[in-house]
Design a protein around this motif. Structure first.
Motif, PDB file in Angstrom:
ATOM      1  N   GLN A   1     -13.331  -4.352  13.509  1.00 36.90           N
ATOM      2  CA  GLN A   1     -12.854  -4.061  12.161  1.00 36.90           C
ATOM      3  C   GLN A   1     -11.503  -3.363  12.227  1.00 36.90           C
ATOM      4  O   GLN A   1     -11.271  -2.523  13.095  1.00 36.90           O
ATOM      5  N   VAL A   2     -10.620  -3.746  11.338  1.00 41.90           N
ATOM      6  CA  VAL A   2      -9.289  -3.145  11.264  1.00 41.90           C
ATOM      7  C   VAL A   2      -9.083  -2.632   9.841  1.00 41.90           C
ATOM      8  O   VAL A   2      -9.366  -3.339   8.870  1.00 41.90           O
ATOM      9  N   GLN A   3      -8.623  -1.414   9.727  1.00 44.75           N
ATOM     10  CA  GLN A   3      -8.272  -0.857   8.429  1.00 44.75           C
ATOM     11  C   GLN A   3      -6.752  -0.808   8.309  1.00 44.75           C
ATOM     12  O   GLN A   3      -6.063  -0.347   9.224  1.00 44.75           O
ATOM     13  N   LEU A   4      -6.251  -1.272   7.183  1.00 45.20           N
ATOM     14  CA  LEU A   4      -4.810  -1.315   6.940  1.00 45.20           C
ATOM     15  C   LEU A   4      -4.488  -0.492   5.703  1.00 45.20           C
ATOM     16  O   LEU A   4      -5.140  -0.647   4.662  1.00 45.20           O
ATOM     17  N   VAL A   5      -3.478   0.352   5.815  1.00 45.17           N
ATOM     18  CA  VAL A   5      -3.084   1.200   4.699  1.00 45.17           C
ATOM     19  C   VAL A   5      -1.573   1.060   4.487  1.00 45.17           C
ATOM     20  O   VAL A   5      -0.779   1.400   5.381  1.00 45.17           O
ATOM     21  N   GLU A   6      -1.200   0.560   3.307  1.00 46.64           N
ATOM     22  CA  GLU A   6       0.219   0.408   2.969  1.00 46.64           C
ATOM     23  C   GLU A   6       0.750   1.669   2.304  1.00 46.64           C
ATOM     24  O   GLU A   6       0.001   2.417   1.666  1.00 46.64           O
ATOM     25  N   SER A   7       2.045   1.861   2.426  1.00 49.05           N
ATOM     26  CA  SER A   7       2.728   2.947   1.738  1.00 49.05           C
ATOM     27  C   SER A   7       4.187   2.557   1.551  1.00 49.05           C
ATOM     28  O   SER A   7       4.655   1.571   2.143  1.00 49.05           O
ATOM     29  N   GLY A   8       4.880   3.318   0.719  1.00 50.32           N
ATOM     30  CA  GLY A   8       6.309   3.100   0.553  1.00 50.32           C
ATOM     31  C   GLY A   8       6.717   2.410  -0.728  1.00 50.32           C
ATOM     32  O   GLY A   8       7.912   2.254  -0.998  1.00 50.32           O
ATOM     33  N   GLY A   9       5.751   1.971  -1.516  1.00 49.11           N
ATOM     34  CA  GLY A   9       6.095   1.331  -2.771  1.00 49.11           C
ATOM     35  C   GLY A   9       6.635   2.341  -3.776  1.00 49.11           C
ATOM     36  O   GLY A   9       6.613   3.550  -3.544  1.00 49.11           O
ATOM     37  N   GLY A  10       7.119   1.825  -4.892  1.00 46.37           N
ATOM     38  CA  GLY A  10       7.645   2.707  -5.922  1.00 46.37           C
ATOM     39  C   GLY A  10       8.489   1.967  -6.920  1.00 46.37           C
ATOM     40  O   GLY A  10       8.485   0.727  -6.971  1.00 46.37           O
ATOM     41  N   LEU A  11       9.214   2.732  -7.714  1.00 46.74           N
ATOM     42  CA  LEU A  11      10.105   2.189  -8.743  1.00 46.74           C
ATOM     43  C   LEU A  11      11.544   2.288  -8.247  1.00 46.74           C
ATOM     44  O   LEU A  11      11.979   3.354  -7.811  1.00 46.74           O
ATOM     45  N   VAL A  12      12.261   1.181  -8.328  1.00 49.56           N
ATOM     46  CA  VAL A  12      13.647   1.159  -7.862  1.00 49.56           C
ATOM     47  C   VAL A  12      14.462   0.284  -8.806  1.00 49.56           C
ATOM     48  O   VAL A  12      13.919  -0.649  -9.417  1.00 49.56           O
ATOM     49  N   GLN A  13      15.723   0.579  -8.939  1.00 49.13           N
ATOM     50  CA  GLN A  13      16.601  -0.245  -9.764  1.00 49.13           C
ATOM     51  C   GLN A  13      17.006  -1.510  -9.020  1.00 49.13           C
ATOM     52  O   GLN A  13      17.016  -1.545  -7.780  1.00 49.13           O
ATOM     53  N   ALA A  14      17.322  -2.529  -9.771  1.00 50.54           N
ATOM     54  CA  ALA A  14      17.797  -3.775  -9.172  1.00 50.54           C
ATOM     55  C   ALA A  14      18.988  -3.487  -8.263  1.00 50.54           C
ATOM     56  O   ALA A  14      19.870  -2.690  -8.601  1.00 50.54           O
ATOM     57  N   GLY A  15      18.985  -4.135  -7.104  1.00 54.18           N
ATOM     58  CA  GLY A  15      20.019  -3.896  -6.105  1.00 54.18           C
ATOM     59  C   GLY A  15      19.665  -2.832  -5.095  1.00 54.18           C
ATOM     60  O   GLY A  15      20.358  -2.686  -4.084  1.00 54.18           O
ATOM     61  N   GLY A  16      18.601  -2.090  -5.374  1.00 54.23           N
ATOM     62  CA  GLY A  16      18.190  -1.025  -4.475  1.00 54.23           C
ATOM     63  C   GLY A  16      17.350  -1.517  -3.321  1.00 54.23           C
ATOM     64  O   GLY A  16      17.141  -2.719  -3.135  1.00 54.23           O
ATOM     65  N   SER A  17      16.857  -0.551  -2.537  1.00 55.80           N
ATOM     66  CA  SER A  17      16.093  -0.863  -1.329  1.00 55.80           C
ATOM     67  C   SER A  17      14.810  -0.045  -1.276  1.00 55.80           C
ATOM     68  O   SER A  17      14.741   1.057  -1.827  1.00 55.80           O
ATOM     69  N   LEU A  18      13.835  -0.597  -0.604  1.00 57.29           N
ATOM     70  CA  LEU A  18      12.595   0.103  -0.283  1.00 57.29           C
ATOM     71  C   LEU A  18      12.146  -0.344   1.099  1.00 57.29           C
ATOM     72  O   LEU A  18      12.411  -1.476   1.510  1.00 57.29           O
ATOM     73  N   ARG A  19      11.441   0.542   1.791  1.00 57.46           N
ATOM     74  CA  ARG A  19      10.814   0.159   3.047  1.00 57.46           C
ATOM     75  C   ARG A  19       9.322   0.404   2.939  1.00 57.46           C
ATOM     76  O   ARG A  19       8.889   1.538   2.749  1.00 57.46           O
ATOM     77  N   LEU A  20       8.564  -0.665   3.049  1.00 59.91           N
ATOM     78  CA  LEU A  20       7.117  -0.573   3.046  1.00 59.91           C
ATOM     79  C   LEU A  20       6.624  -0.397   4.477  1.00 59.91           C
ATOM     80  O   LEU A  20       7.182  -0.957   5.417  1.00 59.91           O
ATOM     81  N   SER A  21       5.561   0.371   4.602  1.00 63.39           N
ATOM     82  CA  SER A  21       4.907   0.561   5.888  1.00 63.39           C
ATOM     83  C   SER A  21       3.440   0.197   5.746  1.00 63.39           C
ATOM     84  O   SER A  21       2.848   0.360   4.675  1.00 63.39           O
ATOM     85  N   CYS A  22       2.869  -0.257   6.837  1.00 65.07           N
ATOM     86  CA  CYS A  22       1.440  -0.566   6.880  1.00 65.07           C
ATOM     87  C   CYS A  22       0.919  -0.085   8.225  1.00 65.07           C
ATOM     88  O   CYS A  22       1.329  -0.608   9.265  1.00 65.07           O
TER      89      CYS A  22
END
Length: 124
Positions: A1-22
């Motif tokens: 069994q593998v458990q996966l947990v994402e993080s890093g989402g949010g609200l950003v303006q167009a043209g911006g950046s985000l980095r998601l982690s899992c």
């Protein structure tokens, strides 16, 4: 069994950046090819990017090419999705998933394990 947990989402303006982690726990992370998918309200879950066990191979949806980068750190049991030049149409819940089969896949049923998702909202 593998458990996966994402993080890093949010609200950003167009043209911006985000980095998601899992981050994974359970069975050895390096045994799994990893993928990112997304699902917008009223739409089917769609493939975004995938990376092979040793990072040699990657695959991107056309909508992600040139803007998103998938990477992984097997020592940290973590896969990343760097998202640049974000657009309002990128708004969705983003999921990471693990695939124990050999090779990369764009098909959700091929993935054995899924995270709970993280919301990404891009405002115009």
């Amino acid at each position: 069994q593998v458990q996966l947990v994402e993080s890093g989402g949010g609200l950003v303006q167009a043209g911006g950046s985000l980095r998601l982690s899992c981050t994974a726990s359970g069975r050895p992370f390096s045994r799994y090819a990893m993928g990112w998918f997304r699902q917008a309200p009223g739409k089917e879950r769609e493939f975004v990017a995938a990376i092979s066990r040793g990072s040699r191979d990657t695959d991107y949806a056309d909508s992600a090419k040139g803007r998103f980068t998938i990477s992984r750190d097997n020592a940290k049991n973590t896969v990343y999705l760097q998202m640049n030049s974000l657009k309002p149409e990128d708004t969705a819940v983003y999921y990471c998933a693990g695939n124990s089969a050999v090779g990369l896949s764009r098909s959700p049923p091929r993935y054995d394990y899924w995270g709970q998702g993280t919301q990404v909202t891009v405002s115009s």
